[in-house]
Scaffold this active site. Structure first.
Site, PDB file in Angstrom:
ATOM      1  N   HIS A 112      53.932 -15.261 -16.071  1.00  0.00           N
ATOM      2  CA  HIS A 112      53.179 -14.929 -17.283  1.00  0.00           C
ATOM      3  C   HIS A 112      53.956 -13.897 -18.101  1.00  0.00           C
ATOM      4  CE1 HIS A 112      50.289 -16.438 -14.357  1.00  0.00           C
ATOM      5  NE2 HIS A 112      49.464 -16.725 -15.353  1.00  0.00           N
ATOM      6  N   LEU A 203      40.586 -11.795 -11.439  1.00  0.00           N
ATOM      7  CA  LEU A 203      40.349 -10.903 -12.570  1.00  0.00           C
ATOM      8  C   LEU A 203      39.077 -10.080 -12.406  1.00  0.00           C
ATOM      9  CD1 LEU A 203      41.491 -13.207 -15.499  1.00  0.00           C
ATOM     10  CD2 LEU A 203      42.731 -11.330 -14.406  1.00  0.00           C
ATOM     11  N   GLU A 497      26.654  -6.202  -5.335  1.00  0.00           N
ATOM     12  CA  GLU A 497      27.432  -6.480  -4.122  1.00  0.00           C
ATOM     13  C   GLU A 497      28.926  -6.662  -4.406  1.00  0.00           C
ATOM     14  OE1 GLU A 497      23.247  -7.658  -3.109  1.00  0.00           O
ATOM     15  OE2 GLU A 497      24.594  -8.003  -4.807  1.00  0.00           O
TER      16      GLU A 497
END
Length: 545
Positions: A112, A203, A497
């Site tokens: 990238h 991400l 969580e």
């Protein structure tokens, strides 16, 4: 314009032929080494007398007045030239980062390049101007931490580590980008590449890790700093992108960061409007800054992230002035900056530029060098970080020696957290159960063990996703870690969580002796399975209850 009398007097003093109109065969600036911008007309007000008997005194007086006027002008000219030279070197250094990324991705034909090309300015300023670290000891305790949450752009971080002098990223390592066994794999891996703090890729998890790192700093500072010796004092910086902002885990963690008031957490949002499928307007149109303000963050917008070096530096200074809130700096950049045909498009996001576009980018940015070349002046500029980093660590070691002499018990606890060494016989603190012991729920037995261990393991802390009273995970001898009580060791994560697991990963990777635990019901572990997977991949010793 100088008058005829003043020009005549001046002509006799410095021996330069000057006409009544102020023209000269050699300028006063040449004769007296003045900046050429000092106009002759400015000499007219020096009140020179043409009386021969006082010429010597006149000359001294005139020379003195001239120097007084010349000195600020000369200093300003020198400062302007030095500033221009320094800025040119910064630009050259930023382009070095860009082309190391371009060349590495091109050679691997995978990766990238777009993010490193767009984020190179903010990365350069962080590693070259702002952050405190020691390249020769990546694990120095009081270093600033950096997290690349948008881990797909890892060539940015590898290039920065290389320039800064980390032994883990030699030029040969950059040339082996994304190859089997390389120390520069396709995403940052903390256990593969010293200098990388946390493993990122999925991400949003990176910024959540950064919240954990900042929590650890805040907690340890509250526990161990003294009025005469702030032994824990460092920042956590993170770069996150549009993809991180879209993932729910980022909002979970950043909500907690705002609630906790983690003032030493500074996040840079790479606002380039491009994701893999195209412009983010197809799915992501919210006002990110407004959302973060609502989460309790301080926000800043740098509108020119491509060349606005001064604005980026000013934003960091502004962020550091805010002590009770984390800061989001939205930096608007152009993905693939410098590529004449692919910049600002999804085609530069996740694939090599291609040979023709690499050549076009070299021409566009005026980069005449061969692949993987680091110019000598850039090397020289960055080389100072090795001795400076060693000096920073030595200074801190001396500070800790004073601390240890004065606060022996606290120093021993902090050393255990830094080193990860358990005290001798720690396991003897655990309760002993036999077949004769009365039956009890395992959650109750778990709480007995947690409360026994916290007495001998100073780095144990943790909590639950709004289920502490059900999971039985409260440490009874401590209160709650909150904005106003950061030294306490019960962490209230709320119903989050996924964010909880990723924050605990950051805590665990801050220092070897920090032992975070987190808890929920078994069925809800599905919500944080991705964070648990990263715990395993990056070897973070998180305890999941």
């Amino acid at each position: 314009m100088a008058t005829s009398s003043s020009v005549s007097a001046a002509k006799g003093l410095v021996g330069v032929a000057v006409s009544s109109h102020g023209a000269s065969s050699a300028s006063y600036a040449d004769c007296l080494a003045l900046p050429s911008g000092l106009a002759l007309s400015s000499l007219a007000g020096l009140s020179l007398s043409s009386a021969p008997s006082s010429r010597f005194l006149q000359q001294r007086r005139w020379s003195h007045q001239l120097r007084r006027r010349a000195a600020p002008a000369r200093a300003a000219a020198v400062e302007t030239v030095e500033a221009a030279t320094a800025e040119a070197l910064v630009e050259k250094s930023v382009n070095t980062i860009r082309f190391l990324a371009i060349d590495a991705v091109e050679k691997a034909n995978s990766g990238h390049p777009g993010l490193p090309m767009g984020c190179a300015p903010m990365g350069h300023i962080l590693y070259d101007d702002v952050m405190r670290y020691n390249p020769k000891n990546p694990y120095w305790f009081n270093r600033d931490r950096f997290v690349l949450s948008a881990g797909h752009g890892c060539m940015l971080q590898y290039a920065l580590l290389h320039l800064a002098g980390y032994d883990s990223v030699k030029i040969e390592d950059i040339q082996q980008f994304r190859q089997w066994g390389s120390r520069t794999p396709g995403h940052p891996e903390n256990f593969e590449t010293p200098g990388v703090e946390v493993t990122t890729g999925p991400l949003g998890q990176g910024v959540a890790n950064a919240v954990g790192l900042a929590l650890a700093e805040r907690h340890l500072a509250a526990r161990f700093n003294k009025p005469d010796n702030e032994i824990v004092d460092h920042y956590t910086y993170v770069i996150l992108g549009d993809g991180c902002q879209m993932e729910g885990i980022a909002n979970e963690a950043c909500s907690l960061a705002g609630h906790w008031g983690l003032g030493k957490l500074i996040a840079f949002y790479d606002d380039n409007h491009i994701s893999i499928d195209g412009d983010t307007e197809i799915a992501f149109t919210e006002d990110v800054s407004a959302r973060f303000e609502a989460l309790g963050w301080h926000t800043i917008w740098v509108k020119n992230g491509n060349t606005g070096y001064t604005d980026i530096r000013a934003a960091i200074k502004d962020a550091k002035a805010i002590k009770d809130k984390p800061t989001l700096i939205k930096v608007t950049t152009t993905i693939g900056y410098g590529s004449p045909n692919k910049a600002n498009s999804y085609s530069v996001h996740g694939s090599a530029l291609g040979a023709k576009e690499v050549d076009a980018t070299r021409q566009n940015l005026g980069w005449p060098y061969e692949p993987f070349h680091v110019p000598e002046d850039v090397k020289s500029h960055w080389s100072r970080h090795v001795p400076e980093g060693a000096a920073l660590e030595a200074e801190w070691n001396a500070k800790f020696a004073v601390y240890e002499n004065k606060y022996k018990e606290d120093a021993a606890e902090l050393k255990a957290i830094i080193s990860g060494e358990f005290p001798a016989g720690w396991e003897k603190a655990l309760p002993i159960y036999t077949v004769e012991s009365p039956a009890d729920a395992t959650r109750n037995l778990s709480q007995q063990n947690l409360n026994a261990l916290v007495k001998v393991l100073p780095g144990l802390l943790g909590g639950s996703a709004d289920l502490a009273s059900s999971n039985m995970t409260l440490l009874k001898m401590f209160g709650d870690f909150q904005k106003g009580t950061p030294k306490e060791q019960n962490v209230r994560f709320g119903v989050r969580e996924h964010g909880m697991g990723a924050i605990c990963n950051g805590i665990a990777l801050h220092s070897p002796g920090l032992l975070p635990y987190c808890a929920t019901f078994f069925v809800f572990t599905d919500y944080m399975r991705a964070a648990m997977r990263i715990s395993a991949l990056c070897e973070a010793g998180v305890i999941y209850v």
